[in-house]
Design an enzyme around this catalytic site. Sequence first.
Site, PDB file in Angstrom:
ATOM      1  N   SER A 148       0.838  -1.193   0.000  1.00 25.04           N
ATOM      2  CA  SER A 148       0.000   0.000   0.000  1.00 25.04           C
ATOM      3  C   SER A 148       0.871   1.241   0.000  1.00 25.04           C
ATOM      4  O   SER A 148       1.964   1.260   0.585  1.00 25.04           O
ATOM      5  CB  SER A 148      -0.851  -0.023   1.268  1.00 25.04           C
ATOM      6  OG  SER A 148      -1.444   1.230   1.484  1.00 25.04           O
ATOM      7  N   TYR A 174      -2.084  -0.820  10.649  1.00 27.69           N
ATOM      8  CA  TYR A 174      -2.304  -1.379   9.306  1.00 27.69           C
ATOM      9  C   TYR A 174      -1.134  -0.999   8.388  1.00 27.69           C
ATOM     10  O   TYR A 174      -0.518  -1.852   7.748  1.00 27.69           O
ATOM     11  CB  TYR A 174      -3.631  -0.866   8.719  1.00 27.69           C
ATOM     12  CG  TYR A 174      -3.707  -1.075   7.231  1.00 27.69           C
ATOM     13  CD1 TYR A 174      -3.920  -2.354   6.711  1.00 27.69           C
ATOM     14  CD2 TYR A 174      -3.505  -0.020   6.335  1.00 27.69           C
ATOM     15  CE1 TYR A 174      -3.944  -2.560   5.343  1.00 27.69           C
ATOM     16  CE2 TYR A 174      -3.525  -0.223   4.974  1.00 27.69           C
ATOM     17  CZ  TYR A 174      -3.744  -1.486   4.472  1.00 27.69           C
ATOM     18  OH  TYR A 174      -3.749  -1.687   3.123  1.00 27.69           O
ATOM     19  N   LYS A 178       2.073  -3.402   6.683  1.00 22.73           N
ATOM     20  CA  LYS A 178       2.484  -3.494   5.272  1.00 22.73           C
ATOM     21  C   LYS A 178       3.979  -3.196   5.136  1.00 22.73           C
ATOM     22  O   LYS A 178       4.698  -3.862   4.392  1.00 22.73           O
ATOM     23  CB  LYS A 178       1.660  -2.520   4.416  1.00 22.73           C
ATOM     24  CG  LYS A 178       0.189  -2.893   4.313  1.00 22.73           C
ATOM     25  CD  LYS A 178      -0.017  -4.063   3.375  1.00 22.73           C
ATOM     26  CE  LYS A 178      -1.389  -4.688   3.485  1.00 22.73           C
ATOM     27  NZ  LYS A 178      -1.534  -5.923   2.718  1.00 22.73           N
TER      28      LYS A 178
HETATM   29  N1  UFG Z   1     -13.193  10.907   2.924  1.00 14.43           N
HETATM   30  C1  UFG Z   1     -14.293  11.687   3.212  1.00 14.43           C
HETATM   31  N2  UFG Z   1     -15.410  11.068   3.711  1.00 14.43           N
HETATM   32  C2  UFG Z   1     -15.484   9.710   3.895  1.00 14.43           C
HETATM   33  C3  UFG Z   1     -14.335   8.938   3.585  1.00 14.43           C
HETATM   34  C4  UFG Z   1     -13.210   9.562   3.109  1.00 14.43           C
HETATM   35  O1  UFG Z   1     -14.270  12.903   3.057  1.00 14.43           O
HETATM   36  O2  UFG Z   1     -16.523   9.222   4.346  1.00 14.43           O
HETATM   37  C5  UFG Z   1     -11.995  11.566   2.352  1.00 14.43           C
HETATM   38  C6  UFG Z   1     -10.739  11.394   3.178  1.00 14.43           C
HETATM   39  O3  UFG Z   1     -10.639  12.403   4.134  1.00 14.43           O
HETATM   40  C7  UFG Z   1      -9.661  11.460   2.100  1.00 14.43           C
HETATM   41  C8  UFG Z   1     -10.327  10.828   0.877  1.00 14.43           C
HETATM   42  O4  UFG Z   1     -11.724  10.919   1.116  1.00 14.43           O
HETATM   43  O5  UFG Z   1      -9.344  12.788   1.792  1.00 14.43           O
HETATM   44  C9  UFG Z   1      -9.960   9.373   0.643  1.00 14.43           C
HETATM   45  O6  UFG Z   1     -10.215   8.651   1.851  1.00 14.43           O
HETATM   46  P1  UFG Z   1     -10.222   7.038   1.863  1.00 14.43           P
HETATM   47  O7  UFG Z   1     -10.582   6.627   3.252  1.00 14.43           O
HETATM   48  O8  UFG Z   1     -11.063   6.520   0.763  1.00 14.43           O
HETATM   49  O9  UFG Z   1      -8.739   6.651   1.502  1.00 14.43           O
HETATM   50  P2  UFG Z   1      -7.358   7.023   2.220  1.00 14.43           P
HETATM   51  O10 UFG Z   1      -6.550   7.780   1.217  1.00 14.43           O
HETATM   52  O11 UFG Z   1      -7.556   7.642   3.534  1.00 14.43           O
HETATM   53  O12 UFG Z   1      -6.749   5.581   2.497  1.00 14.43           O
HETATM   54  C10 UFG Z   1      -6.549   4.671   1.440  1.00 14.43           C
HETATM   55  C11 UFG Z   1      -6.812   3.264   1.952  1.00 14.43           C
HETATM   56  C12 UFG Z   1      -5.785   2.833   2.929  1.00 14.43           C
HETATM   57  C13 UFG Z   1      -4.432   3.024   2.374  1.00 14.43           C
HETATM   58  C14 UFG Z   1      -4.229   4.423   1.848  1.00 14.43           C
HETATM   59  C15 UFG Z   1      -2.947   4.501   1.089  1.00 14.43           C
HETATM   60  O13 UFG Z   1      -8.078   3.195   2.563  1.00 14.43           O
HETATM   61  O14 UFG Z   1      -5.964   1.461   3.185  1.00 14.43           O
HETATM   62  O15 UFG Z   1      -5.269   4.780   0.951  1.00 14.43           O
HETATM   63  O16 UFG Z   1      -2.548   5.783   0.891  1.00 14.43           O
HETATM   64  F1  UFG Z   1      -3.523   2.786   3.336  1.00 14.43           F
END
Ligand code: UFG
Length: 366
Positions: A148, A174, A178
């Site tokens: 990841s 998590y 990784k």
């Molecule tokens: N977000 C929202 N509302 C939500 C969910 C997310 O505004 O309900 C925003 C977050 O703040 C972020 C973006 O959407 O700005 C993406 O969030 P995600 O949770 O979809 O993804 P992340 O980038 O936080 O995390 C993902 C994976 C992880 C991994 C990571 C690697 O979920 O497992 O990318 O960079 F580790």
Amino acid sequence: MECQVTFVEATAMPARTVLVTGGAGYVGSHAVVQLLSQGHEVVVVDNLVNAPRGNDAASPLTECLRRVQEIAGKTLNFHQMDIMDRSQLDRVFACYSFDYVMHFAALKAVGESVEKPLLYYKNNVGGSITLLEAMKDHNVKKLIYSSSATVYGTPQKLPLTEDHPTGVNCTNPYGKSKYFVEEILKDLVTSDKEWRAVSLRYFNPVGAHESGLIGEDPQGVPSNLMPYIAQVAVGRRPRLQVFGDDYDTPDGTGVRDYIHIQDLAVGHLAAARKLLDPCFQGFRAYNLGTGSGLSVLQLVQAFEKASGRQVPYEVVGRRPGDIAYCYSSASLAKRELGWQAQKGVDEMCESVWRWQSKNPNGYRSS
Ligand code: UFG
């Protein structure tokens, strides 16, 4: 086919027997479709903790794997088991002659990993070690590892290249799990020249198979953005919460490198070609991303366009641990694997909508 270079070379590759751990999950199942479609024999092991069995409890396959077979027009072998169970792993290794292993099996909820670190280290690190021990004893020393972008921690420089430091500022168990497994793999290939490992660092996988038969089916409330948007659009949830609009980004919301799951799956076959190349040695990590970022609000707008539905949202406070920007440099995978993402945000959203509208309750609705 979306990636012609990959397709042409992949068809030239002789059929292999591949062990896929976690093959009933979101990323694993899309990779299995690719493997089967290219004529490979696939053996899936999965403990199904995050993969619903589906409605037909008598079926030896999960609903997801049944559909994988339907899409590919091929059959696969499935063993419900835990990779932490060494004796069961030994039985599987004794039944087949594997050319290599694709290792997806892991727990992946960032928030849960903070609450239950031991569970995450036991499954993700302990499970990987047990798998590697079994591979060693059965002389199968080639691995594709599902890693990841989280191993990079808070980006010190963008776009993220593979030589960016890893493990620094990895803020949750998590992400650390990784990172730890990547370090274990580096030590392993140093200790024994027969070992080869390719680690694939995913950015933000989204999307579904174009058939709408398989897709992401999170258990409980989705913690990731795309499945949450999809559940709002289909009416399962009233509105999206946007975690902060005061980041230093064009519209103030977080920017991520979303990659279509189909592109990601094709990337695994490109990595397998590298792994099996006689010239390849040791450990190599590749980013699987598109190389460009989209904000939360850009993704919401694209989804509204693709679905024709409104996605109501409210802006709330920042989510702890989130960063403003995260996006890849995708040039190493292009140069060394002959792979690059082909699908844009419209295809990502259209495929999610096809999957979500055909399966409003995921695999349980069939
Ligand atoms: N977000 C929202 N509302 C939500 C969910 C997310 O505004 O309900 C925003 C977050 O703040 C972020 C973006 O959407 O700005 C993406 O969030 P995600 O949770 O979809 O993804 P992340 O980038 O936080 O995390 C993902 C994976 C992880 C991994 C990571 C690697 O979920 O497992 O990318 O960079 F580790």
